[in-house]
Design an enzyme around this catalytic site. Structure first.
Site, mmCIF file in Angstrom:
data_model
loop_
_atom_site.group_PDB
_atom_site.id
_atom_site.type_symbol
_atom_site.label_atom_id
_atom_site.label_comp_id
_atom_site.label_asym_id
_atom_site.label_seq_id
_atom_site.Cartn_x
_atom_site.Cartn_y
_atom_site.Cartn_z
ATOM 1 N N ASP A 192 0.409 -50.320 92.585
ATOM 2 C CA ASP A 192 1.794 -50.503 93.009
ATOM 3 C C ASP A 192 2.560 -51.202 91.893
ATOM 4 O O ASP A 192 1.974 -51.919 91.083
ATOM 5 C CB ASP A 192 1.853 -51.382 94.271
ATOM 6 N N ASP A 206 4.210 -53.847 91.716
ATOM 7 C CA ASP A 206 4.585 -55.209 92.123
ATOM 8 C C ASP A 206 3.647 -56.215 91.459
ATOM 9 O O ASP A 206 2.805 -55.850 90.648
ATOM 10 C CB ASP A 206 4.554 -55.341 93.654
ATOM 11 N N ASP A 225 1.146 -57.973 92.594
ATOM 12 C CA ASP A 225 -0.279 -57.740 92.853
ATOM 13 C C ASP A 225 -0.804 -56.588 92.001
ATOM 14 O O ASP A 225 -1.902 -56.663 91.451
ATOM 15 C CB ASP A 225 -0.499 -57.400 94.336
ATOM 16 N N GLU A 247 -5.278 -48.394 93.282
ATOM 17 C CA GLU A 247 -5.220 -49.573 94.142
ATOM 18 C C GLU A 247 -5.140 -49.143 95.599
ATOM 19 O O GLU A 247 -4.203 -48.473 96.014
ATOM 20 C CB GLU A 247 -3.976 -50.413 93.776
#
Ligand code: TSJ
Length: 649
Positions: free
Chosen positions: A505, A507, A509, A432
Site C-alpha cells: 500500500d 502508506d 506501513d 502486502e
C-alpha cells in the site's frame, strides 16, 4: 542598492563568455547531471567544493551552508577570499572570471591536492549560469568587496566594488536557482546535512555548519578523528568485533598520502568499502581499492599462516572481507591523478595500488602482531567465513550431483508460481496482505508472473541474528522462492526471477514493509539490488472516471499534479476514487495499473550512494522509532535506497 547603478551588460569581447554560460543553460544536464533535485544540489556542491579546496590548502577551518527563506542558498568560508584585484590586460578580476568562465576556478588554484573543484567539478560559473541571481561578498585585504550577477550570469547587476572595511577574511556566495531550469528548487535539509557530514568526516579539523532558516534547524559537524568517527557512525547499529583501526602515511616518492580506517563487525556478511581521492568519492573503486584488497588479504593470510591458524587452505579475499567496513582516503598530487570510467568514478593512478597495498600490508601485519587477541578474533571470523563458503559449495555440488532437479525444490504453498521457466523474464511480486495477494493472483499473467503474499510485517533483519532470520518463515520462503541462496553463498546466476517486485500500500506501513524487505535484500542478497533486479511497484493514488453512453471513461493518476489533467481529460461529471490501499482495487484494476508492464509504474531500486544507504538503514532500523517514523513520513524516495522511475511504456 540596485536602482542607482547602471546595469553592466557584456560587450563584444565577452561573447565567448556568454556563449559558455548559455551553453550551460541549454544543456544543464551535461554539466550537473540532471535538472531534478540531485542537479539542484549540485549547484551547492560546486560552491562548497571551492571553499573546501581553500580549507585543504590550509586557509580557513569553518564552512557554513545556509538555506534561506527566499529559496536561495549561501556558502561562507574563512579562507583568503577570492582575489578581487583587476588584471591589467583584461581589466577583469579573478572573481569575475570564476563566475563567468567555465572551469576558471582551477586556474587560480595552486593547491597541491585538488579536490572536486579542481578535478571534475565544473566550477562556480555553472552555478551562476543556472541561477536567477548570484551575490558575492569577499572579505580580503581589509576590505569588503561585493559583486552581483543576475539572469544566469548574463547581466552584472552590481560590478565589483568595495563596500566597506573589515578585519575578517573569507568568501560568501549566495545564489537563487532558476525555477525555469529545475523541476524542483526546494533545497533539502537531509541532502545538504549528509553531504556536509561526509565532508567533515574526510576533513578532520574543519568545522561544517548547516543552517536552515526556513525551519530554524542548525547542525555542526566537526571531527577530530575523521575516519574513525566515520566508521563509528556507519557501524553504530552493528555489533563491533574489533575497535576501529587506523593507519596513515605519506609516501615519500609519490607524495600520495593515505588514510585508512577499518573495523570488523559480527553478523555482517558484506564488505562495505568507501574510497575517496582528494575528498571526492570514487564510487567505482579503482587502483587504491585493489591495493587495499590485495594488501589486507596477504597480511591476514601471512599472519594466520605464520601462527599456524589456517586449516590447510588459504583464505580468499571474500573470506577476509566479510563483515569488514573500511574507509580509504587518498590525497594524490595533480600530476598523478587519473580517473576512468564514464562517470570518472574510478581511480586509474597505477602508483596508488602499491602505495596502499604496502601500507596496509606492513601496518596491519604490525598491528596484528601487537594485538594478539584482536588478531585471533579476526582470524576466527575469517576462517568461519571460509568454512561456511566451503560447506555451501559442497552442499551445492551434492545437490547438483544427486537426482534432485531444480523443479523438485519444494516451494511454499503460499507461492503462486509462474508457469514459464524463463527465469530472466519471470517476475516475483511480493505483496502486502492476503487480500491484495488474492487480487494479484487473479490479475497476474500466469505465464511469467508469480505471487507471494506476506502476512503482516516482516522481521527486521538489521537487529536479529542470522539464525533467527533463517527461522523466520517469511524470509525462509523468500530465500527458497528466489532460489539462489543467501549471504556469501548467494549466487546471482541462480535467481529464478528477473524482477523481484515489492507491492505494498502507498502508506506508512507499506513504506515500512518495503524498508524491511530492502534491508533484508541489502544484507543477504546485495547483488540482487546492485544488479538491478529489485523493484517497487507504484500503485496509482486516484481513479478519475465517469460513465457516458454506457461506456466508462477513466484515467489513473499517480500523483497530485496529474489530477487536474485527468479531470480535464475525463470531462464534466467526473468522479474520483482515492485508493488508500491495494485492497481497494479489483483484480482488473490492479493488473491495469500496477502489474501490466504496458501501463504500470515501477521504481528500480539501486544503491547509488552506500554512505547514505548505510546511514539510512541505520536510522530506519535503529532503536529510535520516533526518528524512524519521522523519516519514513518525510521521505517519499523510499528507504534510503536511491531510486529512479522506470519509463512507463
Ligand atoms: F565557488 C566560488 F568560487 F564561488 C567560491 C570560492 C565560493 C566560496 C564559498 C569560496 C570560494 C573560495 C575561493 N574561497 N577561497 C578561495 N580562494 C581563492 O580563490 C584564492 C585565494 C587566494 C589565492 C592566492 O594565491 O593568493 C588563490 C586562490 C585560489
Amino acid at each position: 542598492m540596485d536602482s542607482k547603478k547602471t546595469n553592466t551588460t557584456y560587450t563584444a569581447d565577452d561573447i565567448h563568455v556568454l556563449q559558455g554560460l548559455q551553453g550551460v543553460r541549454k544543456r544543464p544536464a551535461m554539466y550537473i547531471g540532471s535538472t531534478n533535485s540531485a542537479g539542484l544540489h549540485h549547484l551547492v556542491w560546486e560552491i562548497v567544493d571551492n571553499a573546501v579546496d581553500e580549507a585543504l590548502s590550509g586557509y580557513g577551518d569553518k564552512i557554513t551552508v545556509t538555506i534561506h527563506k527566499d529559496g536561495s542558498c549561501s556558502v561562507l568560508d574563512e579562507g583568503r577570499g577570492i582575489p578581487v584585484g583587476l588584471n591589467k590586460e583584461t581589466g577583469k578580476s579573478a572573481l569575475e572570471l570564476v563566475f563567468t568562465e567555465l572551469h576558471a576556478g582551477g586556474k587560480f588554484n595552486s593547491a597541491v591536492y585538488k579536490s572536486a573543484a579542481g578535478l571534475h567539478g565544473v566550477g562556480a560559473a555553472v552555478t551562476n549560469a543556472l541561477s536567477v541571481w548570484l551575490d558575492v561578498t569577499i572579505y580580503r585585504d581589509g576590505g569588503i568587496h561585493h559583486m552581483r550577477f543576475k539572469d544566469g550570469g548574463s547581466v552584472i547587476e552590481n560590478p565589483l566594488e568595495q563596500i566597506g572595511t573589515t578585519k575578517k577574511h573569507g568568501s560568501f556566495v549566495r545564489f537563487k536557482p532558476d525555477p525555469q531550469i529545475f523541476s524542483t528548487v526546494d533545497f533539502k535539509w537531509d541532502t545538504i546535512y549528509n553531504h556536509l557530514q561526509e565532508s567533515a568526516f574526510l576533513m578532520k579539523g574543519v568545522k561544517f555548519v548547516c543552517v536552515d532558516e526556513r525551519t530554524n534547524q542548525e547542525a555542526e559537524f566537526y571531527y577530530e578523528n575523521g575516519l574513525e568517527e566515520f566508521i563509528n557512525n556507519t557501524n553504530q547499529n552493528k555489533k563491533a568485533l574489533t575497535p576501529v583501526i587506523n593507519f596513515e602515511e605519506t609516501d615519500n616518492e609519490t607524495e600520495i598520502s593515505t588514510e585508512i580506517a577499518l573495523q570488523y563487525c559480527y553478523e555482517d556478511y558484506n564488505e562495505t568499502i568507501f574510497s575517496y581521492v582528494n575528498n571526492v568519492r570514487t564510487k567505482d573503486g579503482g587502483t587504491h581499492e585493489a591495493g587495499f584488497r590485495t594488501g589486507i588479504t596477504r597480511a591476514i593470510n601471512d599472519f594466520a599462516e605464520n601462527n599456524k591458524l589456517l586449516r590447510g587452505k588459504k583464505l580468499e579475499g571474500s573470506d577476509i572481507r566479510e563483515g569488514l567496513t573500511a574507509v580509504i582516503a587518498l590525497k594524490i598530487p595533480e600530476g598523478l591523478l587519473q580517473f576512468e570510467g564514464q562517470t570518472k568514478g574510478k581511480l586509474g593512478t597505477t602508483e596508488a595500488t602499491s602505495v596502499v597495498q604496502n601500507l596496509i600490508y606492513n601496518k596491519f601485519t604490525y598491528y596484528l602482531t601487537e594485538n594478539k587477541e584482536i588478531a585471533m578474533s579476526i582470524i576466527k571470523k575469517c576462517t568461519d567465513a571460509q568454512a561456511a563458503r566451503l560447506a555451501a559449495r559442497k552442499a551445492k555440488e551434492e545437490a547438483r550431483s544427486s537426482k534432485k532437479t531444480k523443479q523438485e525444490v519444494i516451494l511454499s504453498d503460499k507461492l503462486t508460481p509462474a508457469q514459464s521457466k524463463n527465469y530472466k523474464k519471470n517476475e516475483l511480486f511480493i505483496v502486502e496482505g492476503d487480500s491484495a495477494g488474492g487480487s494479484a493472483k487473479k490479475g497476474r499473467d500466469r505465464i511469467y508472473q508469480a505471487i507471494l503474499p506476506l502476512r503482516g510485517k516482516p522481521l527486521n533483519t538489521d537487529s536479529v541474528s542470522l539464525d533467527k532470520m533463517l527461522h523466520n518463515e517469511e524470509f525462509a520462503t523468500i530465500i527458497n522462492t528466489i532460489g539462489a541462496g543467501f549471504g556469501q553463498s548467494f549466487d546471482i546466476e541462480e535467481i529464478k526471477y528477473g524482477k523481484i517486485i515489492i507491492m505494498t500500500d502507498a502508506d506508512t506501513d507499506g513504506a515500512h514493509i518495503q524498508t524491511l524487505l530492502l534491508t533484508f535484500f541489502y544484507h543477504y542478497m546485495r547483488p540482487l539490488i546492485t544488479s538491478g533486479h529489485v523493484y517497487i511497484a507504484v500503485p496509482p493514488l486516484y481513479r478519475v472516471f465517469k460513465e457516458a453512453d454506457r461506456k466508462v471513461i477513466q484515467e489513473y493518476v499517480w500523483d497530485d499534479q496529474g489530477l487536474e489533467a485527468a479531470k480535464k481529460k475525463v470531462g464534466a461529471g467526473y468522479k474520483i476514487s482515492r485508493y488508500k490501499g491495494l485492497g481497494e482495487m479489483d483484480a482488473v484494476q490492479l493488473k491495469e495499473t500496477t502489474m501490466d508492464p504496458r501501463s504500470r509504474m515501477l521504481i528500480q531500486v539501486s544503491i547509488d550512494d552506500p554512505f547514505l544507504v548505510e546511514k539510512r538503514v541505520g536510522i530506519l532500523m535503529g532503536r529510535d522509532s520516533g526518528v524512524r517514523r519521522k523519516w519514513v513520513e518525510e521521505n517519499v524516495d523510499f528507504n534510503g535506497v536511491d531510486t529512479f522511475i522506470e519509463e512507463v511504456k
